[in-house]
Motif scaffolding. Structure first.
Motif, short mmCIF file in Angstrom:
data_model
loop_
_atom_site.label_atom_id
_atom_site.label_comp_id
_atom_site.label_asym_id
_atom_site.label_seq_id
_atom_site.Cartn_x
_atom_site.Cartn_y
_atom_site.Cartn_z
N ILE A 57 0.85 -1.17 0.00
CA ILE A 57 0.00 0.00 0.00
C ILE A 57 0.90 1.23 0.00
N GLU A 89 -8.11 7.46 2.51
CA GLU A 89 -9.04 6.49 3.10
C GLU A 89 -8.48 5.07 2.97
N GLU A 90 -7.88 4.77 1.83
CA GLU A 90 -7.31 3.43 1.61
C GLU A 90 -6.12 3.18 2.54
N MET A 112 -5.60 4.50 5.43
CA MET A 112 -6.11 4.39 6.80
C MET A 112 -6.62 2.99 7.12
N LYS A 113 -6.98 2.22 6.11
CA LYS A 113 -7.43 0.85 6.33
C LYS A 113 -6.30 -0.02 6.87
N TYR A 114 -5.06 0.34 6.55
CA TYR A 114 -3.90 -0.48 6.90
C TYR A 114 -3.03 0.12 8.00
N ASN A 115 -3.17 1.41 8.21
CA ASN A 115 -2.39 2.10 9.24
C ASN A 115 -3.27 3.22 9.78
N ALA A 116 -3.60 3.16 11.05
CA ALA A 116 -4.50 4.14 11.66
C ALA A 116 -3.98 5.57 11.50
N GLY A 140 -2.49 6.56 8.80
CA GLY A 140 -2.56 6.88 7.39
C GLY A 140 -1.22 6.96 6.71
#
Length: 194
Positions: free
Chosen positions: A5, A36-37, A39-43, A45
């Protein structure tokens, strides 16, 4: 298959290049920082993130170390003197090149405009020149750790390329040719084209 990502014009490039060097398949999700993408993997971002099965890892150097250890490539074995020297070089590069470049970026665009101090960039350029001279002195062979490419080479080349984009002073001929030879590698070219 790994999932990376992050955009290619970020520290995610280090991971993409490493995976290309190791000839490991991956999928790239070109998410920008704080998207937004991301943030799905790392709070927070931050990018890059690496997904390996159910596990998510963050921080480019942590990801690179994980991949190197997992595949036994681009690294000295853990628990060896060679690995301790490699780790020392990696940490030095983070402290003396990457941190300087990130500080310059923060004062160029990342921090809110009202708290940026553009004048600090002159001092950062001076620090970078000193560190680049030290790196040049430490380069004794085709690669930083000797005759074989390792994780620190990817990190150093990425920082040297970043410095060019940030309009930092040109490094000496030795470092210039070192980075040029790394940019000519097929894996670098493949990661760049992704």
């Amino acid at each position: 298959m790994y999932k990376v990502i992050g955009t290619s014009k970020s520290r995610a490039f280090r991971v993409l290049w490493m995976l290309q060097e190791m000839q490991e398949p991956y999928e790239q999700i070109a998410a920008g920082p704080r998207s937004e993408e991301a943030m799905k993997y790392n709070a927070l971002g931050k990018i890059p993130a690496l997904v390996d099965g159910e596990d998510v890892m963050t921080d480019s150097v942590a990801i690179m170390t994980y991949l190197a250890d997992k595949h036994g490539k681009l690294t000295a074995p853990a628990g060896t003197v060679a690995r301790a020297r490699q780790d020392a070089m990696t940490f030095w590069l983070i402290d003396e090149l990457d941190a300087i470049l990130w500080s310059a970026a923060k004062h160029s665009f990342a921090l809110p405009e009202g708290v940026r101090v553009p004048a600090v960039k002159d001092a950062l350029k001076y620090e970078f020149e000193q560190s680049a001279a030290t790196l040049s002195d430490r380069l004794d062979g085709p690669f930083l750790m000797g005759d074989e490419m390792t994780l620190p080479d990817i990190l150093a080349c990425h920082c040297l390329n970043w410095a060019i984009g940030a309009k930092f002073p040109r490094t000496d001929d030795k470092l210039f040719h070192y980075a040029k030879s790394l940019r000519e590698r097929p894996a670098f070219q493949a990661a760049s084209a992704a």
